[in-house]
Structure formats: structure tokens, C-alpha cells
Design a protein around this motif. Sequence first.
Motif, mmCIF file in Angstrom:
data_model
loop_
_atom_site.group_PDB
_atom_site.id
_atom_site.type_symbol
_atom_site.label_atom_id
_atom_site.label_comp_id
_atom_site.label_asym_id
_atom_site.label_seq_id
_atom_site.Cartn_x
_atom_site.Cartn_y
_atom_site.Cartn_z
ATOM 1 N N GLN A 24 0.852 -1.191 0.000
ATOM 2 C CA GLN A 24 0.000 0.000 0.000
ATOM 3 C C GLN A 24 0.891 1.246 0.000
ATOM 4 O OE1 GLN A 24 -3.277 -0.914 -0.167
ATOM 5 N NE2 GLN A 24 -2.451 -2.998 -0.019
ATOM 6 N N SER A 25 0.568 2.188 -0.845
ATOM 7 C CA SER A 25 1.423 3.368 -1.005
ATOM 8 C C SER A 25 1.451 4.262 0.232
ATOM 9 C CB SER A 25 0.952 4.188 -2.212
ATOM 10 O OG SER A 25 -0.402 4.594 -2.037
ATOM 11 N N ASP A 26 0.471 4.116 1.122
ATOM 12 C CA ASP A 26 0.400 4.997 2.300
ATOM 13 C C ASP A 26 1.318 4.551 3.434
ATOM 14 O OD1 ASP A 26 -1.559 6.674 1.172
ATOM 15 O OD2 ASP A 26 -3.123 5.235 1.679
ATOM 16 N N PHE A 27 1.945 3.363 3.301
ATOM 17 C CA PHE A 27 2.792 2.837 4.369
ATOM 18 C C PHE A 27 4.259 2.859 3.929
ATOM 19 C CE2 PHE A 27 -1.352 0.958 5.028
ATOM 20 C CZ PHE A 27 -1.522 1.005 6.394
ATOM 21 N N SER A 28 5.147 3.013 4.900
ATOM 22 C CA SER A 28 6.582 2.952 4.617
ATOM 23 C C SER A 28 7.290 2.233 5.755
ATOM 24 C CB SER A 28 7.164 4.350 4.427
ATOM 25 O OG SER A 28 7.028 5.113 5.617
ATOM 26 N N GLY A 75 12.945 -0.633 11.990
ATOM 27 C CA GLY A 75 12.037 -1.741 11.726
ATOM 28 C C GLY A 75 10.573 -1.376 11.829
ATOM 29 N N SER A 76 10.276 -0.105 12.098
ATOM 30 C CA SER A 76 8.883 0.309 12.266
ATOM 31 C C SER A 76 8.223 0.569 10.913
ATOM 32 C CB SER A 76 8.808 1.576 13.121
ATOM 33 O OG SER A 76 9.521 2.633 12.495
ATOM 34 N N ILE A 77 6.901 0.402 10.886
ATOM 35 C CA ILE A 77 6.111 0.678 9.697
ATOM 36 C C ILE A 77 5.230 1.887 10.018
ATOM 37 C CG2 ILE A 77 4.354 -0.213 8.112
ATOM 38 C CD1 ILE A 77 5.430 -3.000 8.689
ATOM 39 N N THR A 78 5.357 2.925 9.210
ATOM 40 C CA THR A 78 4.714 4.184 9.545
ATOM 41 C C THR A 78 3.596 4.537 8.574
ATOM 42 O OG1 THR A 78 6.385 5.395 8.270
ATOM 43 C CG2 THR A 78 6.797 5.100 10.622
ATOM 44 N N ALA A 79 2.564 5.142 9.125
ATOM 45 C CA ALA A 79 1.432 5.708 8.380
ATOM 46 C C ALA A 79 0.625 6.496 9.397
ATOM 47 C CB ALA A 79 0.590 4.620 7.728
ATOM 48 N N ASN A 80 -0.256 7.374 8.933
ATOM 49 C CA ASN A 80 -1.038 8.126 9.919
ATOM 50 C C ASN A 80 -2.092 7.225 10.564
ATOM 51 O OD1 ASN A 80 -3.623 8.223 8.501
ATOM 52 N ND2 ASN A 80 -2.649 9.644 7.083
ATOM 53 N N ASP A 81 -2.608 7.652 11.701
ATOM 54 C CA ASP A 81 -3.497 6.808 12.506
ATOM 55 C C ASP A 81 -4.773 6.415 11.767
ATOM 56 O OD1 ASP A 81 -1.694 6.901 14.551
ATOM 57 O OD2 ASP A 81 -2.666 8.565 15.601
ATOM 58 N N GLU A 82 -5.314 7.316 10.962
ATOM 59 C CA GLU A 82 -6.545 7.016 10.243
ATOM 60 C C GLU A 82 -6.337 5.889 9.232
ATOM 61 O OE1 GLU A 82 -8.017 10.558 8.486
ATOM 62 O OE2 GLU A 82 -8.515 11.528 10.396
ATOM 63 N N ILE A 83 -5.213 5.935 8.540
ATOM 64 C CA ILE A 83 -4.917 4.887 7.562
ATOM 65 C C ILE A 83 -4.706 3.543 8.262
ATOM 66 C CG2 ILE A 83 -3.183 4.088 5.908
ATOM 67 C CD1 ILE A 83 -2.796 7.005 5.097
ATOM 68 N N TRP A 84 -3.989 3.563 9.403
ATOM 69 C CA TRP A 84 -3.788 2.328 10.170
ATOM 70 C C TRP A 84 -5.132 1.755 10.629
ATOM 71 C CZ3 TRP A 84 -0.445 -1.237 10.334
ATOM 72 C CH2 TRP A 84 0.929 -1.008 10.261
ATOM 73 N N GLU A 139 -8.119 2.138 9.422
ATOM 74 C CA GLU A 139 -8.907 1.614 8.303
ATOM 75 C C GLU A 139 -8.341 0.277 7.817
ATOM 76 O OE1 GLU A 139 -12.077 1.529 5.717
ATOM 77 O OE2 GLU A 139 -11.659 2.919 7.367
ATOM 78 N N TYR A 140 -7.018 0.193 7.769
ATOM 79 C CA TYR A 140 -6.393 -1.048 7.287
ATOM 80 C C TYR A 140 -6.608 -2.196 8.276
ATOM 81 C CZ TYR A 140 -3.010 -4.160 5.091
ATOM 82 O OH TYR A 140 -2.418 -5.237 4.468
ATOM 83 N N ILE A 141 -6.431 -1.915 9.568
ATOM 84 C CA ILE A 141 -6.588 -2.959 10.586
ATOM 85 C C ILE A 141 -8.030 -3.446 10.652
ATOM 86 C CG2 ILE A 141 -6.514 -3.376 13.088
ATOM 87 C CD1 ILE A 141 -4.041 -1.590 13.195
ATOM 88 N N LYS A 142 -8.972 -2.561 10.355
ATOM 89 C CA LYS A 142 -10.376 -2.958 10.345
ATOM 90 C C LYS A 142 -10.609 -4.082 9.328
ATOM 91 C CE LYS A 142 -13.242 0.418 10.509
ATOM 92 N NZ LYS A 142 -14.059 1.584 10.091
ATOM 93 N N LYS A 143 -9.905 -4.017 8.196
ATOM 94 C CA LYS A 143 -10.044 -5.043 7.157
ATOM 95 C C LYS A 143 -9.051 -6.182 7.328
ATOM 96 C CE LYS A 143 -11.555 -1.625 3.732
ATOM 97 N NZ LYS A 143 -11.251 -0.973 2.436
ATOM 98 N N HIS A 144 -7.937 -5.911 8.016
ATOM 99 C CA HIS A 144 -6.884 -6.915 8.199
ATOM 100 C C HIS A 144 -6.451 -6.919 9.664
ATOM 101 C CE1 HIS A 144 -6.660 -5.330 4.063
ATOM 102 N NE2 HIS A 144 -6.470 -6.592 3.700
ATOM 103 N N PRO A 145 -7.181 -7.605 10.542
ATOM 104 C CA PRO A 145 -6.878 -7.578 11.983
ATOM 105 C C PRO A 145 -5.461 -8.049 12.322
ATOM 106 C CG PRO A 145 -9.032 -8.570 11.563
ATOM 107 C CD PRO A 145 -8.376 -8.415 10.235
ATOM 108 N N ASP A 146 -4.892 -8.954 11.507
ATOM 109 C CA ASP A 146 -3.549 -9.453 11.796
ATOM 110 C C ASP A 146 -2.502 -8.346 11.764
ATOM 111 O OD1 ASP A 146 -4.515 -11.953 12.102
ATOM 112 O OD2 ASP A 146 -3.926 -12.702 10.141
ATOM 113 N N ALA A 147 -2.795 -7.246 11.103
ATOM 114 C CA ALA A 147 -1.820 -6.166 10.965
ATOM 115 C C ALA A 147 -1.619 -5.391 12.262
ATOM 116 C CB ALA A 147 -2.253 -5.208 9.853
ATOM 117 N N GLU A 148 -2.476 -5.602 13.247
ATOM 118 C CA GLU A 148 -2.383 -4.829 14.493
ATOM 119 C C GLU A 148 -1.068 -5.082 15.215
ATOM 120 O OE1 GLU A 148 -5.073 -3.869 18.490
ATOM 121 O OE2 GLU A 148 -5.747 -5.329 16.998
ATOM 122 N N THR A 149 -0.600 -6.332 15.209
ATOM 123 C CA THR A 149 0.671 -6.635 15.882
ATOM 124 C C THR A 149 1.843 -5.967 15.178
ATOM 125 O OG1 THR A 149 0.879 -8.666 14.571
ATOM 126 C CG2 THR A 149 -0.185 -8.842 16.722
#
Length: 297
Positions: free
Chosen positions: A94-98, A104-113, A115-125
Motif C-alpha cells: 500500500q502506497s500509504d505505508f513505509s 524496523g517500524s512501519i509508519t502511516a497516519n493513525d486514520e490509515i492504520w 482503516e487497514y486494521i479494520k479489514k486486516h486484523p492481523d496487521a495490528e501486531t
Amino acid sequence: MAGQLARSRRLETQQQEQSRAKWTTSLTKILAALMVDQVHKGNKHNNLFNKKAWKYICDEFYKKTGLKWDKEQLKNRYSVLRRQYTIVKSILDQSDFSWDEATGSITANDEIWAEYIKKHPDAETVKTGGCSIFKELCTIFSEPSTNGKHEYFAASKGEHTYTTPCPEPLNTHQEESSSESQDEEDANDLQTVQPTTPTAISTRKRGRKGIDDAIADAIFEMASASKMRAAAIEQQIARFSMADCIRDLDLMQGVDQQLYFAALELFDKPNAREIFLSLKKDKRLTWLRRKCAVASN
């Protein structure tokens, strides 16, 4: 006599605890480095390490950590890492993540995170823990043709860039490719031409065309069914896997060593894995304590 019996029991307990792999970040990094080394030495074929590679990995892991864990225990961690790689790669597609290689961190603004976690719960960890070994995972799970040789460089703002994209693991598609190749061979065997007279040739061409069309339709249906079957099997395994249970267990707070090992034994049961992963995270610890207490009694 009683003292010898007690010492014997303590030794047996220590051996049992050592036989159950409790992974830490440093141990995972050691294992990943050993696997990367074997990829570069060409000991990984068709997306699988060969026997020579696993023997080397097991021996070197013991030398570096002092933990005599067998191949199956290391392969279980390999499965967890493959799942982690798939999750992180999907996020970074996804272009909004880096990804910041330094931290080792993956960054994006809180709203994008959110929305993404809502569709992909595994991404929360991954949001909280990042993935410090993503570069190594790309090497381990890359296509055989690339041999894990991806080029990375850190951009000025910490974003990641790689010249060869990291692909999905290939093992889920090998059965499909095999069945499709077999279908093509069967079709070639059936396409036989035996011309005699011009009239017979014309008639047979028309008849053969109808047969070829029917064969092509049948092959298409077989290939589609094979893909659907493989996808269904993979989805069922992925939903409630031992690897996912161990991953979530490692992230839980308040799990002592005794409860941790009891939970691993409990996860041998598919129903227990399904219940554990289906529960809300704030209820998992209470459920584990009750189930493990019942099993102990």
C-alpha cells in the motif's frame, strides 16, 4: 535415594522446558540470519530448504544459542516468519505505508492504520511491533530465480525501496502449476490427426474442433477447481494455525512460563486454536488459565 529422585525430576523438567521453543527477538534474528546464509549458498530449491540446509541451521543455532531445538521446532518458527512476511508485504504494497530499515517500524497516519486494521486484523501486531527483519524475510521467501538477492537503500525520510519486489511464498501455487501442466499434456495426447481423403479430412477437422473445444472447456474447469480447492485448503489452515496462536501468545501480557507451555499443549487441539483466536484479546488470558487449570486437574 530421595535426593537422587528429586535431581532426576529436575533434570527431566529442564529437558522438557528446553524441548519447547520459547522464541525471543534475538533468537528469531539468529534463525533468520542462518536461513539467509543458506539461501545465498544455494541450499533452497522450489521455495524449500534442503536437508543439508536444515542440518546446518540446526547445528549452528545450537552453537550460537546453546539451545538443542530440533528441525521441527525451527520449521514451526519458519512458518510463523512466512506468515509475518506475508502480512508485512501486504501492508507495504500500500502506497500509504513505509518501512524504516533502521528501526524496523512501519509508519502511516493513525486514520490509515485504523482503516487497514479494520479489514486486516492481523496487521495490528505489526503496527505496534514493526518488523526489524523484513529485509531478511524478503531474502528467505523470495523467488528461487532471484536467490534472495534484493537491493535495498534507505531514502532520506526512512522509506524503503527495493529494485526487485518481494513476492508471495510459492508453495501454495505449486500444486496448481503441476495439475495445469498435466492437463496440457493430456490435451496434447488427445489431439491426433489421421487424414485420408479430402472429404474425410474436412469432416474430421470439424469433428476434432468440437472435441478440442470440449477438451479445452474441461481442462479450464479442472484447473479452476484445482485453484479453488488449493485456496480453500490454505484458507482453512491459515485461519486457525498453530503459528498464529504462538504469535498471539508471545504478545500477551501476564503469561508465566508454566501457563505458556500448558497453552502450547492445549493448541495441539484444532478446536482450542479456533476458540483462542476467535476470542477477544482481553478474554484470552482468562480462558487460557481456566482451560489449562482443568487440563492440569
